[in-house]
Structures are given as structure tokens and as C-alpha cells.
Scaffold this active site. Structure first.
Site, PDB file in Angstrom:
ATOM      1  N   LYS A   1       0.850  -1.191   0.000  1.00 20.30           N
ATOM      2  CA  LYS A   1       0.000   0.000   0.000  1.00 20.30           C
ATOM      3  C   LYS A   1       0.883   1.238   0.000  1.00 20.30           C
ATOM      4  O   LYS A   1       1.731   1.413   0.879  1.00 20.30           O
ATOM      5  CB  LYS A   1      -0.929   0.004   1.214  1.00 20.30           C
ATOM      6  CG  LYS A   1      -1.764   1.274   1.327  1.00 20.30           C
ATOM      7  CD  LYS A   1      -2.586   1.313   2.615  1.00 20.30           C
ATOM      8  CE  LYS A   1      -3.725   0.336   2.571  1.00 20.30           C
ATOM      9  NZ  LYS A   1      -4.635   0.523   3.734  1.00 20.30           N
TER      10      LYS A   1
ATOM     11  N   ASP B   1     -13.829   2.306   9.092  1.00 20.43           N
ATOM     12  CA  ASP B   1     -14.170   2.209   7.668  1.00 20.43           C
ATOM     13  C   ASP B   1     -14.479   0.760   7.303  1.00 20.43           C
ATOM     14  O   ASP B   1     -13.980   0.225   6.313  1.00 20.43           O
ATOM     15  CB  ASP B   1     -13.020   2.754   6.813  1.00 20.43           C
ATOM     16  CG  ASP B   1     -13.459   3.042   5.365  1.00 20.43           C
ATOM     17  OD1 ASP B   1     -14.675   3.147   5.120  1.00 20.43           O
ATOM     18  OD2 ASP B   1     -12.586   3.158   4.499  1.00 20.43           O
TER      19      ASP B   1
END
Length: 329
Positions: free
Chosen positions: A55, A149
Site C-alpha cells: 500500500k 471504515d
């Protein structure tokens, strides 16, 4: 991280510009997913010769000292969590002004892709997925990490070990909790980080959050796995935000005929507007939901796999030759 959030688009290089390049000891092989704060690539760890998910965070995040410190702290905490349903974090750091996280590469698909392909899942399958996600979230909460999230795009569904465990679920995106952005000033008053279909009311209003924020988001996800749609569907974002804060959720049994009405009360409690009115933990919520589904109602719920064998059917009537021996009461 397959689904995009509603944050500012990431000003990072596209796949064509990074494939084949080496970043912090990882050779980029291809893009996996893209969101508001990061792009995730499949990459090869040149030191250990293994495939990882790499990432890369938006470049402007690395330029904020507060964010960088928070990122380093939360990445260490996430890496310290040893849980079978949390994607392991191998390494986190900074290279050439870019923050990165290297995680286990999980082959398969995310829950978003699964729902898009199959629609509403069988209740027993939805329950199997929910309990694994709930276990991961409660483990994170025990380390004072709130995900903030939880959404189908952050839930990875890999192949399971046997017919009793047909899928193995991972929760991802723990290396960067959304608290970090609000601490940096990169979000302004009235803004929040999250996906609108699953965001808790206290996130919208900017109130303090704890693990019960994830209970709400998980309930939104579970609602969608059972019905094929999230609990609130509105024509525009503002109406959707209003619904999360003030409108009661529809009964899940009305969205999918055949589900027992007992499930309505469980989802209503998990989706309560006030955190103190929700379940205290994610596993408590999922346990109550599975019990409600197993109690039945219109359209009995089939039990299979790890849930145990199907309930035996009623015995057939005795044959004619046995009638004199076995008399019906």
C-alpha cells in the site's frame, strides 16, 4: 482495499508508471485496488521472495509530521495484532517521501465483488462471514484500534480449509485508521473519512468514537449480505447522511421475505443512533443475530457446515403392514 471511498482522489502514479519498479525492497507487479488515501499493489518482496500487498499512501500525507508520527504508531500496533482474520502487516515505513505498508497478499476477492456477483447471500454464509469479521474487530478494539471504515471492500474472502469452513475472511486496512487524518488538519470541520453507506452517526457529526462505531458499520455490511442492499438508500449524499443520523432502518425481514422477524430487532439495536444503545461488542451483535436466524420464522434457515447438520425432518408415516404395531397417538 478494492472499493473506493469518497475522499479526495489520490494523486499517485497509475499502474503503468510503477509496474516493474522497486520501492523499498518490493518490486511492483500490478495494481490491486485504489481508494482515497492509498493505492494497493501486488508486489514481490525481493529479500524473502514472497508476494505481498504493498500500500502506497498519498504523497501529501508524508509531508505532514503529525500524520507521519501517527502512521508509525498505528502501523506498529496493527503489526502487533496476531489474529487469524486480520491481514498481517509485515512492514511499514517511508521511502523517497512516500509512506508504505507491506501486508500479506490474500488471493481471492473482496466481499464487494462477491455481493456484486451473487447478490444477497444465504443466511448461514452471511453468518459465517460476519462472525469472522466481528472477531477481527473485537481483537482490534482490545488494542485500542477503531477501524472506522468497515465496508465490503475492506473484507477479503479467501478459500477456506474444508467443507465445514468454505471461506476464510480477512479484515484489512488496519495499518491506517481514519483517526489519523482528523489529527492532521487534512480534513476540515464537517468532513469525515469513511464510506457513506456504512458510516456511523457519530462519525458524521464529529463526535468521539469507540468500538461501537464499528458495530454500526458491521451491521450495515451484514444487512447488505442478507438483503443485497445497504440499510439506507437515498438519491444524494446529504439525504444519505441524514438517514444515518435520524431515520430508522427498515426491517431486514421486509427487504428479504423469509428472514425471521426476530432478526429485525437485532439489526435495529446494532443500528441504533446512540452508541450506548447498541451492542457492546461486534461478537455480541453477531451472536444475537445468528441466534435469531436459527430460531427461524417464515422460511426456516438451513444449518450447514460448521453450524451443524440440518435439523432432522419429521418421521414418515409407518407402512401399512406396520400399522397394527405402531399406532399413531
Amino acid at each position: 482495499m478494492a472499493g473506493a471511498t469518497r475522499d479526495t482522489d489520490l494523486p499517485a502514479g497509475r499502474e503503468s508508471g510503477l509496474v516493474g519498479k522497486q520501492i523499498a525492497g518490493y518490486v511492483v507487479q500490478g495494481e490491486i485496488g485504489r481508494g482515497g488515501m492509498a493505492v494497493v499493489y501486488r508486489a514481490r518482496d525481493v529479500r524473502l521472495d514472497r508476494t505481498v500487498a504493498l500500500k502506497l499512501l498519498a504523497p501529501e500525507l508524508a509531508r505532514n509530521d503529525t500524520f507521519r508520527k501517527r502512521f508509525a504508531h498505528e502501523s506498529r500496533v496493527a503489526a502487533a495484532i496476531d489474529h487469524p482474520h486480520i491481514v498481517p502487516v509485515f512492514e511499514a515505513g517511508e521511502t523517497e517521501g512516500v509512506l508504505y505498508i507491506a501486508m500479506r497478499y490474500v488471493p481471492g476477492q473482496d466481499l464487494r465483488a462477491l455481493l456484486d456477483r451473487e447478490g444477497a447471500l444465504a443466511p448461514v454464509k452471511a453468518g459465517r462471514i460476519a462472525v469472522q469479521v466481528a472477531s477481527a474487530l473485537d481483537a482490534a478494539h482490545a488494542h485500542d484500534l477503531v477501524h472506522r471504515d468497515v465496508k465490503p471492500g475492506n473484507i477479503l474472502v479467501a478459500e477456506g480449509t474444508d467443507r465445514d469452513h468454505p471461506e476464510h475472511v480477512y479484515l484489512t486496512d488496519f495499518g491506517l485508521t481514519k483517526k489519523s487524518l482528523s489529527l492532521t488538519g487534512l480534513t476540515t470541520v464537517g468532513q469525515f473519512v469513511g464510506t457513506l453507506d456504512y458510516v456511523a452517526p457519530e462519525q458524521i457529526s464529529g463526535r468521539p468514537v469507540d468500538g461501537r462505531c464499528d458495530v454500526y458499520s458491521l451491521a450495515c455490511v451484514v444487512f447488505e449480505t442478507l438483503t443485497g442492499v445497504p440499510p439506507f438508500r437515498r438519491d444524494d449524499d446529504m439525504a444519505l447522511l441524514w438517514a444515518h443520523q435520524y431515520d430508522p432502518p427498515p426491517p431486514v425481514s421486509s427487504e428479504r421475505p423469509g428472514l425471521p422477524e426476530a432478526a429485525d430487532g437485532v439489526l435495529a439495536k446494532a443500528l441504533a443512533k446512540a452508541p450506548e444503545e447498541r451492542y457492546g461488542t461486534c461478537l455480541e451483535f453477531v451472536a444475537a443475530l445468528r441466534a435469531a436466524l436459527e430460531r427461524g420464522g417464515p422460511g426456516p434457515v438451513r444449518r450447514e457446515g460448521a453450524e451443524g447438520p440440518e435439523p432432522p425432518a419429521a418421521p414418515p408415516k409407518p407402512p401399512k403392514w406396520a400399522v397394527p404395531v405402531f399406532r399413531e397417538p
